[in-house]
Write a protein that holds these residues in place. Structure first.
Motif, PDB file in Angstrom:
ATOM      1  N   MET A  15       7.526  48.022  33.864  1.00 42.04           N
ATOM      2  CA  MET A  15       6.225  47.451  33.546  1.00 42.04           C
ATOM      3  C   MET A  15       6.396  45.955  33.279  1.00 42.04           C
ATOM      4  O   MET A  15       7.258  45.541  32.520  1.00 42.04           O
ATOM      5  CB  MET A  15       5.673  48.159  32.319  1.00 42.04           C
ATOM      6  CG  MET A  15       4.427  47.543  31.777  1.00 42.04           C
ATOM      7  SD  MET A  15       3.364  48.827  31.181  1.00 42.04           S
ATOM      8  CE  MET A  15       1.959  47.853  30.812  1.00 42.04           C
ATOM      9  N   THR A  16       5.586  45.164  33.935  1.00 42.51           N
ATOM     10  CA  THR A  16       5.681  43.721  33.759  1.00 42.51           C
ATOM     11  C   THR A  16       4.843  43.261  32.576  1.00 42.51           C
ATOM     12  O   THR A  16       3.819  43.849  32.247  1.00 42.51           O
ATOM     13  CB  THR A  16       5.230  42.971  35.026  1.00 42.51           C
ATOM     14  OG1 THR A  16       3.882  43.298  35.290  1.00 42.51           O
ATOM     15  CG2 THR A  16       6.104  43.308  36.206  1.00 42.51           C
ATOM     16  N   ARG A  17       5.292  42.193  31.978  1.00 43.85           N
ATOM     17  CA  ARG A  17       4.640  41.606  30.821  1.00 43.85           C
ATOM     18  C   ARG A  17       3.764  40.455  31.318  1.00 43.85           C
ATOM     19  O   ARG A  17       4.156  39.690  32.198  1.00 43.85           O
ATOM     20  CB  ARG A  17       5.755  41.078  29.908  1.00 43.85           C
ATOM     21  CG  ARG A  17       5.369  40.544  28.607  1.00 43.85           C
ATOM     22  CD  ARG A  17       6.642  40.103  27.864  1.00 43.85           C
ATOM     23  NE  ARG A  17       7.179  38.869  28.389  1.00 43.85           N
ATOM     24  CZ  ARG A  17       6.707  37.668  28.097  1.00 43.85           C
ATOM     25  NH1 ARG A  17       5.685  37.535  27.295  1.00 43.85           N
ATOM     26  NH2 ARG A  17       7.249  36.595  28.623  1.00 43.85           N
ATOM     27  N   THR A  18       2.566  40.307  30.803  1.00 44.36           N
ATOM     28  CA  THR A  18       1.711  39.199  31.206  1.00 44.36           C
ATOM     29  C   THR A  18       1.555  38.211  30.052  1.00 44.36           C
ATOM     30  O   THR A  18       1.627  38.582  28.882  1.00 44.36           O
ATOM     31  CB  THR A  18       0.319  39.670  31.675  1.00 44.36           C
ATOM     32  OG1 THR A  18      -0.323  40.357  30.612  1.00 44.36           O
ATOM     33  CG2 THR A  18       0.426  40.583  32.877  1.00 44.36           C
ATOM     34  N   VAL A  19       1.359  36.965  30.435  1.00 43.78           N
ATOM     35  CA  VAL A  19       1.111  35.897  29.465  1.00 43.78           C
ATOM     36  C   VAL A  19      -0.053  35.068  29.976  1.00 43.78           C
ATOM     37  O   VAL A  19      -0.339  35.045  31.178  1.00 43.78           O
ATOM     38  CB  VAL A  19       2.341  34.976  29.272  1.00 43.78           C
ATOM     39  CG1 VAL A  19       3.514  35.741  28.699  1.00 43.78           C
ATOM     40  CG2 VAL A  19       2.738  34.277  30.548  1.00 43.78           C
ATOM     41  N   PHE A  20      -0.723  34.385  29.058  1.00 40.34           N
ATOM     42  CA  PHE A  20      -1.732  33.413  29.471  1.00 40.34           C
ATOM     43  C   PHE A  20      -0.970  32.125  29.748  1.00 40.34           C
ATOM     44  O   PHE A  20      -0.480  31.469  28.832  1.00 40.34           O
ATOM     45  CB  PHE A  20      -2.810  33.211  28.408  1.00 40.34           C
ATOM     46  CG  PHE A  20      -3.924  32.322  28.886  1.00 40.34           C
ATOM     47  CD1 PHE A  20      -4.880  32.816  29.747  1.00 40.34           C
ATOM     48  CD2 PHE A  20      -3.981  30.999  28.497  1.00 40.34           C
ATOM     49  CE1 PHE A  20      -5.903  31.999  30.205  1.00 40.34           C
ATOM     50  CE2 PHE A  20      -4.992  30.168  28.952  1.00 40.34           C
ATOM     51  CZ  PHE A  20      -5.961  30.670  29.808  1.00 40.34           C
ATOM     52  N   CYS A  21      -0.820  31.788  31.025  1.00 38.63           N
ATOM     53  CA  CYS A  21       0.023  30.674  31.443  1.00 38.63           C
ATOM     54  C   CYS A  21      -0.607  29.326  31.093  1.00 38.63           C
ATOM     55  O   CYS A  21      -1.755  29.051  31.447  1.00 38.63           O
ATOM     56  CB  CYS A  21       0.276  30.753  32.950  1.00 38.63           C
ATOM     57  SG  CYS A  21       1.358  29.448  33.560  1.00 38.63           S
ATOM     58  N   ARG A  22       0.157  28.513  30.405  1.00 40.12           N
ATOM     59  CA  ARG A  22      -0.272  27.178  30.001  1.00 40.12           C
ATOM     60  C   ARG A  22      -0.574  26.308  31.224  1.00 40.12           C
ATOM     61  O   ARG A  22      -1.522  25.535  31.214  1.00 40.12           O
ATOM     62  CB  ARG A  22       0.831  26.539  29.167  1.00 40.12           C
ATOM     63  CG  ARG A  22       0.510  25.179  28.618  1.00 40.12           C
ATOM     64  CD  ARG A  22       1.649  24.630  27.788  1.00 40.12           C
ATOM     65  NE  ARG A  22       1.785  25.420  26.578  1.00 40.12           N
ATOM     66  CZ  ARG A  22       2.952  25.682  25.979  1.00 40.12           C
ATOM     67  NH1 ARG A  22       4.076  25.214  26.474  1.00 40.12           N
ATOM     68  NH2 ARG A  22       2.994  26.403  24.891  1.00 40.12           N
ATOM     69  N   LYS A  23       0.206  26.425  32.269  1.00 40.21           N
ATOM     70  CA  LYS A  23       0.012  25.591  33.460  1.00 40.21           C
ATOM     71  C   LYS A  23      -1.190  26.039  34.283  1.00 40.21           C
ATOM     72  O   LYS A  23      -1.996  25.226  34.697  1.00 40.21           O
ATOM     73  CB  LYS A  23       1.272  25.604  34.330  1.00 40.21           C
ATOM     74  CG  LYS A  23       1.130  24.760  35.594  1.00 40.21           C
ATOM     75  CD  LYS A  23       2.442  24.548  36.280  1.00 40.21           C
ATOM     76  CE  LYS A  23       2.318  23.752  37.551  1.00 40.21           C
ATOM     77  NZ  LYS A  23       1.880  22.383  37.375  1.00 40.21           N
ATOM     78  N   TYR A  24      -1.292  27.321  34.540  1.00 37.28           N
ATOM     79  CA  TYR A  24      -2.339  27.832  35.434  1.00 37.28           C
ATOM     80  C   TYR A  24      -3.591  28.321  34.719  1.00 37.28           C
ATOM     81  O   TYR A  24      -4.571  28.672  35.379  1.00 37.28           O
ATOM     82  CB  TYR A  24      -1.767  28.932  36.324  1.00 37.28           C
ATOM     83  CG  TYR A  24      -0.784  28.376  37.310  1.00 37.28           C
ATOM     84  CD1 TYR A  24      -1.210  27.586  38.361  1.00 37.28           C
ATOM     85  CD2 TYR A  24       0.571  28.599  37.169  1.00 37.28           C
ATOM     86  CE1 TYR A  24      -0.317  27.037  39.259  1.00 37.28           C
ATOM     87  CE2 TYR A  24       1.487  28.058  38.067  1.00 37.28           C
ATOM     88  CZ  TYR A  24       1.021  27.278  39.104  1.00 37.28           C
ATOM     89  OH  TYR A  24       1.919  26.733  39.989  1.00 37.28           O
ATOM     90  N   GLN A  25      -3.559  28.367  33.392  1.00 39.48           N
ATOM     91  CA  GLN A  25      -4.721  28.761  32.606  1.00 39.48           C
ATOM     92  C   GLN A  25      -5.301  30.117  33.042  1.00 39.48           C
ATOM     93  O   GLN A  25      -6.508  30.283  33.174  1.00 39.48           O
ATOM     94  CB  GLN A  25      -5.813  27.676  32.680  1.00 39.48           C
ATOM     95  CG  GLN A  25      -5.391  26.354  32.058  1.00 39.48           C
ATOM     96  CD  GLN A  25      -5.163  26.489  30.559  1.00 39.48           C
ATOM     97  OE1 GLN A  25      -6.052  26.874  29.835  1.00 39.48           O
ATOM     98  NE2 GLN A  25      -3.958  26.187  30.108  1.00 39.48           N
ATOM     99  N   GLN A  26      -4.388  31.059  33.277  1.00 37.85           N
ATOM    100  CA  GLN A  26      -4.800  32.424  33.605  1.00 37.85           C
ATOM    101  C   GLN A  26      -3.674  33.386  33.240  1.00 37.85           C
ATOM    102  O   GLN A  26      -2.539  32.973  33.035  1.00 37.85           O
ATOM    103  CB  GLN A  26      -5.169  32.553  35.078  1.00 37.85           C
ATOM    104  CG  GLN A  26      -4.057  32.193  36.044  1.00 37.85           C
ATOM    105  CD  GLN A  26      -4.508  32.307  37.489  1.00 37.85           C
ATOM    106  OE1 GLN A  26      -5.009  33.339  37.906  1.00 37.85           O
ATOM    107  NE2 GLN A  26      -4.317  31.243  38.257  1.00 37.85           N
TER     108      GLN A  26
END
Length: 90
Positions: A1-12
């Motif tokens: 299972m992959t972990r998701t983050v709110f990416c600072r660069k892509y704002q998503q």
């Protein structure tokens, strides 16, 4: 299972890194706020900067320069690019 983050660069929300790339608070911040996609792009860009600008990782000024550029890269600010480099067209 992959972990998701709110990416600072892509704002998503994007897939996160598997582990922190550095020890300490800086590594933890990257782990929590930078996507795997953005990190891989930074890693390639960093390598290009090291090669094109003939930076030495033994030199504290070179390391400080790369840290500053990494911060700009992830924050969406204007960052240093290799002179004369034209990215390949897709």
């Amino acid at each position: 299972m992959t972990r998701t983050v709110f990416c600072r660069k892509y704002q998503q929300d994007l897939e996160g890194l598997d582990k922190a790339p550095y020890p300490g608070p800086k590594g933890q911040d990257i782990f929590e706020n930078v996507s795997k996609k953005a990190w891989e792009e930074w890693h390639a860009h960093q390598t290009m900067l090291i090669n094109e600008k003939h930076l030495s990782m033994m030199d504290p000024a070179s390391r400080k320069f790369l840290q500053a550029e990494m911060k700009k890269f992830f924050s969406g600010e204007e960052y240093e690019k290799a002179e004369g480099y034209v990215p390949p067209s897709e």
